[in-house]
Design a protein around this motif. Structure first.
Motif, PDB file in Angstrom:
ATOM      1  N   UNK A 123      21.041  17.216  45.897  1.00 26.62           N
ATOM      2  CA  UNK A 123      20.453  15.758  45.614  1.00 26.62           C
ATOM      3  C   UNK A 123      18.989  15.895  45.823  1.00 26.62           C
ATOM      4  N   UNK A 124      18.026  15.529  44.821  1.00 31.21           N
ATOM      5  CA  UNK A 124      16.742  15.634  45.232  1.00 31.21           C
ATOM      6  C   UNK A 124      16.078  14.338  45.491  1.00 31.21           C
ATOM      7  N   UNK A 125      15.461  14.208  46.626  1.00 28.61           N
ATOM      8  CA  UNK A 125      15.077  12.887  46.995  1.00 28.61           C
ATOM      9  C   UNK A 125      13.477  12.741  47.367  1.00 28.61           C
ATOM     10  N   UNK A 126      12.841  11.942  46.578  1.00 28.81           N
ATOM     11  CA  UNK A 126      11.433  11.633  46.751  1.00 28.81           C
ATOM     12  C   UNK A 126      11.191  10.643  47.725  1.00 28.81           C
ATOM     13  N   UNK A 225       8.747  18.382  55.487  1.00 30.11           N
ATOM     14  CA  UNK A 225       7.896  18.960  54.427  1.00 30.11           C
ATOM     15  C   UNK A 225       8.253  19.068  53.275  1.00 30.11           C
ATOM     16  N   UNK A 226       7.375  19.222  52.064  1.00 31.76           N
ATOM     17  CA  UNK A 226       7.961  19.377  50.860  1.00 31.76           C
ATOM     18  C   UNK A 226       8.526  20.533  50.961  1.00 31.76           C
ATOM     19  N   UNK A 227      10.078  20.619  50.026  1.00 31.23           N
ATOM     20  CA  UNK A 227      11.114  21.388  50.156  1.00 31.23           C
ATOM     21  C   UNK A 227      11.998  21.393  51.356  1.00 31.23           C
ATOM     22  N   UNK A 228      11.914  20.530  52.339  1.00 35.25           N
ATOM     23  CA  UNK A 228      12.822  20.650  53.167  1.00 35.25           C
ATOM     24  C   UNK A 228      14.253  20.368  52.904  1.00 35.25           C
ATOM     25  N   UNK A 253      11.102  15.957  48.236  1.00 36.64           N
ATOM     26  CA  UNK A 253       9.927  15.975  47.583  1.00 36.64           C
ATOM     27  C   UNK A 253       9.142  14.919  47.861  1.00 36.64           C
ATOM     28  N   UNK A 254       7.741  15.211  48.304  1.00 40.71           N
ATOM     29  CA  UNK A 254       6.741  14.105  48.815  1.00 40.71           C
ATOM     30  C   UNK A 254       5.871  13.870  47.704  1.00 40.71           C
TER      31      UNK A 254
END
Length: 377
Positions: A123-126, A225-228, A253-254
């Motif tokens: 799951x990609x979370x921004x 961080x980005x990609x954590x 994703x930040x």
């Protein structure tokens, strides 16, 4: 005509180990295989020779007998005068060699009622940079599968069980001979499962699973961080026949931030400052990623691009309880929309200025003049 020494056939020393024998045979088998040399009787004969040599030397017992008695160890059904020896080399031996060499065999029967672990999910979370600074709890909805409660994930109707597939005998794969190769493929009857369900569950159609949207509360720690990657154990797809569920992996994703840039725990910010403050020095208020403000002293004669360090005002270090630093970079702003009086004052200032006021500009002009003089000489 006497046979060639098996070691010479494979092109190895008599002291060659199992790995050396296998490597030598692999190269020769690929070179002389009939499928690569259609209609070439000589290549086919050579292929049989190297295969026979490898079949003897890869077996410790046969190799020991060969080292002692040579080819005589396998003549007339004997092995060095004793019984129970090697009775010729037939085409069926090729499949055994290739299974040993390429790992194609086997056939271990599967338990049709064995449980299996479910698949993992991603799951990609921004999130915003501010969220990464403070940490937060986020509710997410994911489409997943859960074990069917009617059949307890077995896929079979109540009172029945899956049975071993009759096509592959519960192995999940079927094999067929093609020339000297043994080809293995997924069983078309059970799709590699090794079992069939004669009476499938009516609620899940025999799959043992049901689709469901699941809501989860995800805790995002401060300093991500980005990609954590955050792992939620057991929140993936359901297993089959009572097997454990897979895991859910959340990738962070930040979002882009219009003011702050980040590098690990360090934060950077470009700050415009008035020309007068840059020239005379002074103090300016600077925002921080934490939402508060801090005062920075600007030294006299500050130029564009000069950096000032503010300790402890960067991002939190993940799981450390400490904070990085913040650097502001000055951008000296040229005045615009000047009034008539302001223009007159600037002209008067310019007339009063000497080389000491703008040393870099004066130095650049002098270097340019020297260059022009050299070009005109």
């Amino acid at each position: 005509m006497s046979k060639q020494d098996y070691y010479e056939t494979l092109g190895v020393d008599r002291s060659a180990d199992a790995a050396g024998l296998k490597s030598a045979y692999r190269k020769l088998a690929m070179k002389y295989h009939p499928d690569r040399n259609p209609g070439d009787a000589e290549a086919e004969a050579k292929f049989k020779e190297v295969s026979e040599a490898y079949d003897i030397l890869k077996d410790d017992q046969k190799r020991s007998a060969y080292d002692q008695y040579g080819h005589a160890a396998f003549e007339n059904g004997g092995m060095g005068g004793g019984g129970g020896g090697f009775h010729g080399f037939e085409a069926s031996g090729f499949s055994d060699i290739f299974e040993d060499l390429f790992g194609m065999g086997g056939g271990r029967r599967r338990d049709p009622n064995a449980s299996r672990r479910g698949s993992d999910l991603r799951y990609n979370l921004t999130i915003t940079l501010e969220d990464a600074f403070t940490g937060k709890s986020e509710k997410i909805k994911i489409p997943t599968s859960v074990a069917c409660d009617t059949c307890d994930g077995s896929g079979a109707e109540d009172g029945t069980k899956p049975s071993a597939c009759t096509t592959c005998n519960g192995i999940g794969k079927v094999r067929s001979q093609q020339g000297f190769f043994m080809v293995e493929r997924t069983c078309p009857s059970c799709q590699g499962q090794g079992m069939t369900i004669e009476n499938p569950c009516g609620d899940c159609s025999g799959t043992g699973k049901k689709n469901k949207n699941k809501t989860l509360d995800v805790k995002i720690p401060a300093g991500v961080e980005e990609g954590t990657r955050i792992r939620l154990s057991g929140e993936g797809k359901a297993g089959t026949r009572g097997g454990p569920s897979g895991d859910l992996y959340i990738f962070i994703d930040i979002e882009y931030h219009p003011i702050f840039q980040r590098d690990g725990s360090t934060v950077f910010c470009e700050i415009p400052i008035p020309m007068t403050t840059a020239a005379l020095g002074g103090e300016i208020e600077v925002p921080t990623i934490g939402g508060d403000k801090t005062t920075v002293k600007i030294s006299k004669g500050t130029q564009t691009g000069k950096r000032y360090k503010i300790s402890g005002k960067g991002m939190p270090v993940l799981n450390r309880g400490t904070y990085g630093d913040m650097f502001i970079e000055t951008n000296v702003e040229t005045p615009v929309n000047l009034s008539k009086k302001q223009k007159e004052l600037l002209r008067a200032f310019a007339e009063e200025c000497g080389d000491d006021v703008s040393p870099e500009a004066s130095g650049f002009i002098n270097k340019a003049k020297e260059l022009w003089e050299d070009l005109t000489d």
